[in-house]
Design an enzyme around this catalytic site. Structure first.
Site, PDB file in Angstrom:
ATOM      1  N   HIS A  74      27.263  20.537  -7.981  1.00  0.00           N
ATOM      2  CA  HIS A  74      27.849  21.882  -8.045  1.00  0.00           C
ATOM      3  C   HIS A  74      26.876  22.818  -8.744  1.00  0.00           C
ATOM      4  O   HIS A  74      26.436  22.533  -9.851  1.00  0.00           O
ATOM      5  CB  HIS A  74      29.176  21.826  -8.810  1.00  0.00           C
ATOM      6  CG  HIS A  74      30.031  23.019  -8.554  1.00  0.00           C
ATOM      7  ND1 HIS A  74      31.073  22.999  -7.662  1.00  0.00           N
ATOM      8  CD2 HIS A  74      29.989  24.262  -9.036  1.00  0.00           C
ATOM      9  CE1 HIS A  74      31.636  24.186  -7.617  1.00  0.00           C
ATOM     10  NE2 HIS A  74      30.991  24.976  -8.439  1.00  0.00           N
ATOM     11  N   TYR A 196      35.820  32.360 -12.219  1.00  0.00           N
ATOM     12  CA  TYR A 196      36.456  32.882 -13.426  1.00  0.00           C
ATOM     13  C   TYR A 196      36.989  34.273 -13.091  1.00  0.00           C
ATOM     14  O   TYR A 196      36.206  35.159 -12.724  1.00  0.00           O
ATOM     15  CB  TYR A 196      35.435  32.998 -14.564  1.00  0.00           C
ATOM     16  CG  TYR A 196      34.770  31.679 -14.929  1.00  0.00           C
ATOM     17  CD1 TYR A 196      35.421  30.753 -15.724  1.00  0.00           C
ATOM     18  CD2 TYR A 196      33.489  31.372 -14.479  1.00  0.00           C
ATOM     19  CE1 TYR A 196      34.816  29.541 -16.070  1.00  0.00           C
ATOM     20  CE2 TYR A 196      32.869  30.167 -14.816  1.00  0.00           C
ATOM     21  CZ  TYR A 196      33.547  29.259 -15.616  1.00  0.00           C
ATOM     22  OH  TYR A 196      32.940  28.064 -15.955  1.00  0.00           O
ATOM     23  N   PRO A 288      37.839  24.008 -23.902  1.00  0.00           N
ATOM     24  CA  PRO A 288      37.319  23.666 -22.561  1.00  0.00           C
ATOM     25  C   PRO A 288      36.716  24.856 -21.816  1.00  0.00           C
ATOM     26  O   PRO A 288      36.373  24.743 -20.654  1.00  0.00           O
ATOM     27  CB  PRO A 288      38.557  23.117 -21.835  1.00  0.00           C
ATOM     28  CG  PRO A 288      39.723  23.600 -22.582  1.00  0.00           C
ATOM     29  CD  PRO A 288      39.288  23.921 -23.978  1.00  0.00           C
ATOM     30  N   LYS A 292      32.339  21.450 -22.041  1.00  0.00           N
ATOM     31  CA  LYS A 292      31.281  20.786 -22.815  1.00  0.00           C
ATOM     32  C   LYS A 292      31.722  19.488 -23.503  1.00  0.00           C
ATOM     33  O   LYS A 292      30.878  18.702 -23.920  1.00  0.00           O
ATOM     34  CB  LYS A 292      30.765  21.730 -23.921  1.00  0.00           C
ATOM     35  CG  LYS A 292      30.026  22.944 -23.417  1.00  0.00           C
ATOM     36  CD  LYS A 292      28.551  22.652 -23.294  1.00  0.00           C
ATOM     37  CE  LYS A 292      27.752  23.831 -22.826  1.00  0.00           C
ATOM     38  NZ  LYS A 292      27.215  23.650 -21.483  1.00  0.00           N
ATOM     39  N   TYR A 383      24.888  26.835 -19.832  1.00  0.00           N
ATOM     40  CA  TYR A 383      26.084  26.451 -19.076  1.00  0.00           C
ATOM     41  C   TYR A 383      26.023  24.979 -18.660  1.00  0.00           C
ATOM     42  O   TYR A 383      26.992  24.251 -18.760  1.00  0.00           O
ATOM     43  CB  TYR A 383      26.168  27.353 -17.841  1.00  0.00           C
ATOM     44  CG  TYR A 383      27.444  27.289 -17.038  1.00  0.00           C
ATOM     45  CD1 TYR A 383      28.684  27.497 -17.624  1.00  0.00           C
ATOM     46  CD2 TYR A 383      27.396  27.059 -15.664  1.00  0.00           C
ATOM     47  CE1 TYR A 383      29.843  27.462 -16.863  1.00  0.00           C
ATOM     48  CE2 TYR A 383      28.556  27.036 -14.902  1.00  0.00           C
ATOM     49  CZ  TYR A 383      29.773  27.235 -15.511  1.00  0.00           C
ATOM     50  OH  TYR A 383      30.924  27.204 -14.764  1.00  0.00           O
TER      51      TYR A 383
HETATM   52  C1  LIG Z   1      42.289  20.174 -19.494  1.00  0.00           C
HETATM   53  C2  LIG Z   1      40.939  19.740 -20.002  1.00  0.00           C
HETATM   54  C3  LIG Z   1      39.802  19.927 -19.207  1.00  0.00           C
HETATM   55  C4  LIG Z   1      38.549  19.540 -19.669  1.00  0.00           C
HETATM   56  N1  LIG Z   1      37.437  19.735 -18.868  1.00  0.00           N
HETATM   57  C5  LIG Z   1      36.216  19.345 -19.302  1.00  0.00           C
HETATM   58  C6  LIG Z   1      35.045  19.436 -18.444  1.00  0.00           C
HETATM   59  O1  LIG Z   1      35.110  19.886 -17.294  1.00  0.00           O
HETATM   60  N2  LIG Z   1      33.852  18.990 -18.943  1.00  0.00           N
HETATM   61  C7  LIG Z   1      33.749  18.452 -20.213  1.00  0.00           C
HETATM   62  O2  LIG Z   1      32.641  18.067 -20.627  1.00  0.00           O
HETATM   63  N3  LIG Z   1      34.837  18.320 -21.023  1.00  0.00           N
HETATM   64  C8  LIG Z   1      36.068  18.744 -20.602  1.00  0.00           C
HETATM   65  N4  LIG Z   1      37.172  18.544 -21.391  1.00  0.00           N
HETATM   66  C9  LIG Z   1      37.027  17.874 -22.699  1.00  0.00           C
HETATM   67  C10 LIG Z   1      36.935  16.347 -22.559  1.00  0.00           C
HETATM   68  O3  LIG Z   1      37.995  15.851 -21.788  1.00  0.00           O
HETATM   69  C11 LIG Z   1      36.940  15.696 -23.953  1.00  0.00           C
HETATM   70  O4  LIG Z   1      35.976  16.350 -24.741  1.00  0.00           O
HETATM   71  C12 LIG Z   1      36.601  14.190 -23.847  1.00  0.00           C
HETATM   72  O5  LIG Z   1      37.709  13.477 -23.361  1.00  0.00           O
HETATM   73  C13 LIG Z   1      36.222  13.644 -25.227  1.00  0.00           C
HETATM   74  O6  LIG Z   1      35.971  12.268 -25.118  1.00  0.00           O
HETATM   75  P1  LIG Z   1      36.221  11.314 -26.366  1.00  0.00           P
HETATM   76  O7  LIG Z   1      35.843   9.948 -25.910  1.00  0.00           O
HETATM   77  O8  LIG Z   1      35.596  11.866 -27.566  1.00  0.00           O
HETATM   78  O9  LIG Z   1      37.797  11.412 -26.651  1.00  0.00           O
HETATM   79  P2  LIG Z   1      39.052  11.067 -25.749  1.00  0.00           P
HETATM   80  O10 LIG Z   1      38.719  11.154 -24.314  1.00  0.00           O
HETATM   81  O11 LIG Z   1      40.164  11.916 -26.285  1.00  0.00           O
HETATM   82  O12 LIG Z   1      39.344   9.550 -26.075  1.00  0.00           O
HETATM   83  C14 LIG Z   1      39.851   9.153 -27.334  1.00  0.00           C
HETATM   84  C15 LIG Z   1      40.562   7.814 -27.154  1.00  0.00           C
HETATM   85  O13 LIG Z   1      40.971   7.348 -28.437  1.00  0.00           O
HETATM   86  C16 LIG Z   1      42.270   6.787 -28.324  1.00  0.00           C
HETATM   87  N5  LIG Z   1      42.896   6.856 -29.657  1.00  0.00           N
HETATM   88  C17 LIG Z   1      43.328   7.960 -30.328  1.00  0.00           C
HETATM   89  N6  LIG Z   1      43.848   7.631 -31.514  1.00  0.00           N
HETATM   90  C18 LIG Z   1      43.745   6.261 -31.603  1.00  0.00           C
HETATM   91  C19 LIG Z   1      44.132   5.335 -32.597  1.00  0.00           C
HETATM   92  N7  LIG Z   1      44.712   5.712 -33.741  1.00  0.00           N
HETATM   93  N8  LIG Z   1      43.901   4.015 -32.373  1.00  0.00           N
HETATM   94  C20 LIG Z   1      43.306   3.609 -31.212  1.00  0.00           C
HETATM   95  N9  LIG Z   1      42.920   4.465 -30.231  1.00  0.00           N
HETATM   96  C21 LIG Z   1      43.138   5.771 -30.431  1.00  0.00           C
HETATM   97  C22 LIG Z   1      42.969   7.669 -27.296  1.00  0.00           C
HETATM   98  O14 LIG Z   1      44.063   7.013 -26.692  1.00  0.00           O
HETATM   99  C23 LIG Z   1      41.834   7.943 -26.312  1.00  0.00           C
HETATM  100  O15 LIG Z   1      41.795   6.999 -25.259  1.00  0.00           O
HETATM  101  C24 LIG Z   1      38.437  18.933 -20.950  1.00  0.00           C
HETATM  102  C25 LIG Z   1      39.575  18.715 -21.733  1.00  0.00           C
HETATM  103  C26 LIG Z   1      40.815  19.115 -21.270  1.00  0.00           C
HETATM  104  C27 LIG Z   1      42.038  18.867 -22.135  1.00  0.00           C
END
Ligand SMILES: Cc1cc2nc3c(=O)[nH]c(=O)nc-3n(C[C@H](O)[C@H](O)[C@H](O)COP(=O)(O)OP(=O)(O)OC[C@H]3O[C@@H](n4cnc5c(N)ncnc54)[C@H](O)[C@@H]3O)c2cc1C
Length: 386
Positions: A74, A196, A288, A292, A383
């Site tokens: 994209h 957007y 979001p 990022k 971006y």
């Molecule tokens: C609607 C939306 C759209 C998005 N779009 C984008 C995008 O296009 N591009 C982008 O880069 N980012 C995007 N993001 C952000 C992205 O989804 C997050 O930044 C990403 O999921 C972070 O990854 P992570 O592994 O740090 O955390 P998470 O994916 O939140 O994973 C954390 C994990 O820890 C587990 N956990 C939590 N507490 C505990 C506990 N006490 N004990 C055991 N396990 C636990 C949870 O169940 C989860 O599985 C978006 C977010 C949202 C909400």
């Protein structure tokens, strides 16, 4: 009896799973503890836009088979407002980098399968309740696990942040006072570009996810209830804000998910204490608005995997000590760009005393992006890049 592993990882999101895979590739014994079920984490739809660094990390470390098979390249985004529309082909601007659209739940599914294939251990349905950063001991509903190191990849509401001493770690936080209704639809994308739309009713966004699924965002009141947004209301508000009378209709389909997302950002500094390290949303939550979060999570996982590998295989902890210093400048640049996007996409509340001034300022910001090649290059670099 406590479980033991060289590296304990809390959370099986993109951060924990990329880290686990990279450590397993280097022969390091790892155990991931995840609160959700395997099915739950493999079906949680969130991110979709992977930047160039994420695609590189996944490809270089043998984690990209699914992304290469069904991810879509994209390279264009569009901005619409009352004065018209313009497109930026960011693949031809800045560093010439593009996004790969690959839904997060598919990436998580691939990463779990590969992690298990590499001999990694993972326990689902385990909720961590306490982490001791000095001894790398983790307490949870299944008992206790001990490691040489523990990495908190448990998101912004997890327990790992709370294990950092309040007097040593600062949480820089901002609530932008803005909420989005994040919507997933079973409908093909309506435009070829991420779009957007800036409108007096509020922001609306259109983002591809897969040939059959499209994500939309609608700025709503912070106390809105998603249940107050039935399909017809969503489509009719999207039609207004996307100005379909001028730019053509949207391809409608059933709404399969609607959830509120508050635009909040924070950064924990430092991201480590004792034997505990934070990565992903646990270290820094980013709104979001510039897609990022998952990309930052993957960047940090790669940096940390290298540092932990040095520590475990060569007893060299220099890179581990520098982990926060290495990651924080990149996190803050992403935060700065995301903050700039927020001010571009959202108008001031009508009640604000200088609302008129802010509105014209926003128009000037947009016209600079439309007309200035150097502004476009800067935009493109930030971006897609981390
Ligand atoms: C609607 C939306 C759209 C998005 N779009 C984008 C995008 O296009 N591009 C982008 O880069 N980012 C995007 N993001 C952000 C992205 O989804 C997050 O930044 C990403 O999921 C972070 O990854 P992570 O592994 O740090 O955390 P998470 O994916 O939140 O994973 C954390 C994990 O820890 C587990 N956990 C939590 N507490 C505990 C506990 N006490 N004990 C055991 N396990 C636990 C949870 O169940 C989860 O599985 C978006 C977010 C949202 C909400």
């Amino acid at each position: 009896m406590a479980d033991r592993a060289t590296v304990l990882i809390v959370g099986a999101g993109p951060a924990g799973l990329v880290l686990g895979n990279l450590l397993r590739a280097n022969g390091i014994d790892t155990l991931i503890l995840e609160r959700g079920s395997r099915e739950r984490v493999q079906t949680r739809a969130r991110a979709g836009f992977l930047g160039a660094n994420s695609a590189r990390v996944l490809t270089e470390h043998g984690l990209a088979a699914g992304m290469l098979r069904s991810g879509q390249s994209h390279d264009t985004c569009a901005f619409r407002d009352a004065e018209g529309e313009f497109e930026l082909n960011y693949g031809e601007l800045g560093r010439g980098e593009v996004h790969t659209v690959y839904p997060q739940q598919h990436l998580v599914t691939d990463l779990i399968a590969e992690y298990l294939h590499r001999g990694g251990r993972i326990r689902f349905d385990v909720t961590v309740t306490e982490i001791d950063a000095a001894t790398a001991t983790v307490r949870h509903n299944g008992g206790e696990s001990r490691g040489r190191f523990v990495v908190g990849c448990d998101g912004s509401n997890g327990v790992s942040r709370r294990a950092l001493p309040a007097d040593l770690a600062t949480r820089h936080a901002r609530d932008h006072g803005i909420a989005w209704l994040a919507v997933l639809t079973e409908a093909p994308q309506s435009m070829t570009a991420v779009t957007y739309a800036l409108h007096d009713n509020g922001f609306a966004g259109h983002m591809a996810r897969s040939p059959q699924v499209t994500r939309y965002y609608l700025q709503v009141c912070a106390d809105d209830d998603p249940a107050a947004w039935p399909d017809e209301r969503i489509w009719s508000e999207l039609a207004i804000r996307m100005r379909v009378d001028r730019f053509g209709p949207l391809r409608e389909g059933p709404v399969t998910e609607r959830r509120m997302v508050r635009l909040r950002s924070d950064v924990v500094d430092p991201m480590q204490h004792g034997r505990l390290f934070l990565a992903g949303d646990a270290a820094s939550l980013i709104s979001p608005s510039a897609a990022k979060g998952a990309n930052l999570a993957i960047m940090q996982a790669e940096v940390l995997a290298r540092a932990l590998t040095d520590a475990v295989t060569r007893e060299d902890e220099a890179a581990l000590r520098a982990y926060s210093r290495t990651c924080l400048p990149r996190i803050w640049r992403a935060q700065e760009f995301s903050h700039w996007m927020i001010t571009l996409l959202h108008g001031p509340a009508a009640a604000e005393p200088d609302a008129g001034f802010q509105r014209v300022l926003r128009r000037a910001r947009l016209s600079s992006l439309r007309d200035s090649r150097s502004h476009q290059d800067f935009f493109a670099e930030n971006y897609v890049g981390i």
